[in-house]
Design an enzyme around this catalytic site. Sequence first.
Site, PDB file in Angstrom:
ATOM      1  N   LYS A   1     -15.237  23.489  23.603  1.00 49.07           N
ATOM      2  CA  LYS A   1     -14.313  23.873  22.529  1.00 49.07           C
ATOM      3  C   LYS A   1     -14.427  22.966  21.296  1.00 49.07           C
ATOM      4  O   LYS A   1     -14.266  23.441  20.161  1.00 49.07           O
ATOM      5  CB  LYS A   1     -12.860  23.867  23.036  1.00 49.07           C
ATOM      6  CG  LYS A   1     -12.622  24.698  24.292  1.00 49.07           C
ATOM      7  CD  LYS A   1     -12.840  26.175  24.096  1.00 49.07           C
ATOM      8  CE  LYS A   1     -12.891  26.887  25.428  1.00 49.07           C
ATOM      9  NZ  LYS A   1     -13.230  28.294  25.349  1.00 49.07           N
TER      10      LYS A   1
ATOM     11  N   GLY B   1      -4.966  26.794  27.688  1.00 46.92           N
ATOM     12  CA  GLY B   1      -3.785  25.935  27.858  1.00 46.92           C
ATOM     13  C   GLY B   1      -3.899  24.775  28.835  1.00 46.92           C
ATOM     14  O   GLY B   1      -3.072  23.872  28.812  1.00 46.92           O
TER      15      GLY B   1
ATOM     16  N   ARG C   1     -16.638  37.254  27.019  1.00 44.21           N
ATOM     17  CA  ARG C   1     -16.568  38.196  28.141  1.00 44.21           C
ATOM     18  C   ARG C   1     -15.790  39.438  27.709  1.00 44.21           C
ATOM     19  O   ARG C   1     -15.192  39.449  26.639  1.00 44.21           O
ATOM     20  CB  ARG C   1     -15.813  37.535  29.308  1.00 44.21           C
ATOM     21  CG  ARG C   1     -14.402  37.122  28.894  1.00 44.21           C
ATOM     22  CD  ARG C   1     -13.503  36.748  30.044  1.00 44.21           C
ATOM     23  NE  ARG C   1     -12.137  36.586  29.605  1.00 44.21           N
ATOM     24  CZ  ARG C   1     -11.602  35.463  29.134  1.00 44.21           C
ATOM     25  NH1 ARG C   1     -12.330  34.370  29.040  1.00 44.21           N
ATOM     26  NH2 ARG C   1     -10.339  35.435  28.743  1.00 44.21           N
TER      27      ARG C   1
ATOM     28  N   ARG D   1       1.192  44.252  31.441  1.00 37.41           N
ATOM     29  CA  ARG D   1       0.596  43.830  32.713  1.00 37.41           C
ATOM     30  C   ARG D   1       1.665  43.853  33.796  1.00 37.41           C
ATOM     31  O   ARG D   1       2.679  43.162  33.698  1.00 37.41           O
ATOM     32  CB  ARG D   1       0.026  42.425  32.606  1.00 37.41           C
ATOM     33  CG  ARG D   1      -1.112  42.317  31.614  1.00 37.41           C
ATOM     34  CD  ARG D   1      -1.851  41.014  31.807  1.00 37.41           C
ATOM     35  NE  ARG D   1      -2.740  40.764  30.690  1.00 37.41           N
ATOM     36  CZ  ARG D   1      -3.577  39.733  30.629  1.00 37.41           C
ATOM     37  NH1 ARG D   1      -3.601  38.845  31.620  1.00 37.41           N
ATOM     38  NH2 ARG D   1      -4.359  39.573  29.592  1.00 37.41           N
TER      39      ARG D   1
HETATM   40  C1  MV4 Z   1      -2.289  25.870  19.678  1.00 34.63           C
HETATM   41  C2  MV4 Z   1      -0.935  26.087  19.370  1.00 34.63           C
HETATM   42  C3  MV4 Z   1      -0.446  25.504  18.208  1.00 34.63           C
HETATM   43  N1  MV4 Z   1      -1.260  24.759  17.424  1.00 34.63           N
HETATM   44  N2  MV4 Z   1      -3.050  25.115  18.864  1.00 34.63           N
HETATM   45  C4  MV4 Z   1      -2.305  27.917  23.970  1.00 34.63           C
HETATM   46  C5  MV4 Z   1      -3.459  28.379  24.776  1.00 34.63           C
HETATM   47  C6  MV4 Z   1      -4.679  28.151  23.983  1.00 34.63           C
HETATM   48  N3  MV4 Z   1      -5.460  29.342  23.919  1.00 34.63           N
HETATM   49  C7  MV4 Z   1      -4.211  27.716  22.640  1.00 34.63           C
HETATM   50  N4  MV4 Z   1      -2.790  27.587  22.691  1.00 34.63           N
HETATM   51  C8  MV4 Z   1      -2.118  27.134  21.619  1.00 34.63           C
HETATM   52  N5  MV4 Z   1      -2.855  26.386  20.753  1.00 34.63           N
HETATM   53  C9  MV4 Z   1      -2.543  24.575  17.779  1.00 34.63           C
HETATM   54  N6  MV4 Z   1      -3.304  23.819  17.004  1.00 34.63           N
HETATM   55  C10 MV4 Z   1      -0.168  26.853  20.231  1.00 34.63           C
HETATM   56  C11 MV4 Z   1      -0.744  27.366  21.374  1.00 34.63           C
HETATM   57  C12 MV4 Z   1       0.129  28.111  22.225  1.00 34.63           C
HETATM   58  C13 MV4 Z   1      -0.009  29.458  22.404  1.00 34.63           C
HETATM   59  C14 MV4 Z   1      -1.025  30.173  21.784  1.00 34.63           C
HETATM   60  C15 MV4 Z   1      -1.148  31.513  21.962  1.00 34.63           C
HETATM   61  C16 MV4 Z   1      -0.230  32.186  22.759  1.00 34.63           C
HETATM   62  C17 MV4 Z   1       0.777  31.512  23.396  1.00 34.63           C
HETATM   63  C18 MV4 Z   1       0.898  30.146  23.235  1.00 34.63           C
HETATM   64  C19 MV4 Z   1       1.942  29.488  23.861  1.00 34.63           C
HETATM   65  C20 MV4 Z   1       2.061  28.140  23.695  1.00 34.63           C
HETATM   66  C21 MV4 Z   1       1.153  27.450  22.877  1.00 34.63           C
END
Ligand code: MV4
Length: 451
Positions: free
Chosen positions: A116, A165, A292, A338
């Site tokens: 990443k 996450g 994917r 889902r």
């Molecule tokens: C973040 C964010 C806020 N700021 N990155 C959660 C899983 C991963 N795919 C990235 N995630 C997040 N990254 C920054 N710089 C907040 C999240 C996040 C989140 C993102 C998408 C959907 C749900 C979430 C729930 C908590 C935190």
Amino acid sequence: MFKKILIANRGEIALRILRACHELGVKVVAVYSEADRESLHVRFSDEDVCIGPPAAAESYLNVPRIMAAAEVTGAEAIHPGYGFLAENADFSEICARSDIVFIGPTADQIRAMGDKAAARAKMKELGVPTVPGSDGIVTDPDEAAALAAEIGFPVMVKASAGGGGKGMRVVPDAESFAQLLQAAKNEARAAFGDDAVYLEKCIVRPRHVEFQVFGDQHGNIVHLGERDCSIQRRHQKLVEEAPSPALTPELREAMGEAAVKAAEGIDYVGAGTVEFLLDADGSFHFIEMNTRIQVEHPVTEVATGLDLVKEQIRVASGEPLSFPEEQRRLRGHVIEFRVNAEDPERNFAPSPGQITTYHPPGGPGVRLDTHVYAGYNMPQHYDSLLAKLIVSGNTREEAIVRARNALDSFVIEGVKTTIPFLVELTRDENFVSGNIDTHFVDNFMSERSEA
Ligand code: MV4
């Protein structure tokens, strides 16, 4: 076109891929664990091979057994589905070396996005908007703390080998930085055997908006619009929809262009998803790319009328992209729910066991992707996805009404399901108005427990 494809997966996605193969006139080899003998992907396949005991590590992740199954059956290609081996670069490489087509990206393409921190650097170099943060991984805790202060709190510490996450911490202030940095590193080492982490500014209450991209072996890359996946619980998506209630045509065009640029930058081939965080001010930032087919791909299929799994197979066999320009846009409104075998009253604890009664919903604008049937036993060994209900309508309102009716008439007995939770969710005023961000489920749950 291939004559025979091995499906290295189980559950609803194995059945989804099987149907795509049969539509294309391709024979299917199913592999299965001892827990999946009675599965429909086995019953409907042309040949089947048992690859081991229930534990995924000994069956669906067992590369030598899967390769042996492909060799003895003469399968020319392997479709990995999602999860399991889908983003395993070594597996893609082993297939290539064995002269078996991996229906997905090359090892290099998987690696480019699997790391990443490297993916972030690459996107920045390409001019794809990223979240302000560290250039690559952070090693020295004091330098990292200084950089965090410069970025401005709250910051996020994220595992470079992670995604979805795991190995991620929100750091609210300078005082807690050292401790949370270490916590993220420890979790990353335990989960991935790699404690490399990087920093990003924390976007507060973002929306998760992802773009479906597709590339072929002839250098063509297109996008098929977005899916809004803001409704998640503990990084598990619960509801996905298209179009995103938050996008304007201008924003869609800008984000779609950035998504194509991201995929072009790594010469991407096959189905992929570029994930963005969308800030309340309308700015968007690349966070990850999934190399994917995703669980929520039917949202895009219904909104465009295209078949993404058949296209994956065609592209893997060397055909050029077949998507006509006028079909590469979203029509009407589509929402996927889902349905999991989990108990929403007990903190979504898994609820495996036998399904005794099963009455699926139907009617206009209702698609159900599932592998279950009356009498089916949900094994405890795998994820708890039971069905995906995909509803569509001319408008978001029509899709929501159809969702309510479909969920109300969906009867499953014998295991606990998330249907009652989803029914309530479709009646929530914030959901109905499209006022959703990544905190939606937490807010919904706390209001629900107060009521
Ligand atoms: C973040 C964010 C806020 N700021 N990155 C959660 C899983 C991963 N795919 C990235 N995630 C997040 N990254 C920054 N710089 C907040 C999240 C996040 C989140 C993102 C998408 C959907 C749900 C979430 C729930 C908590 C935190």
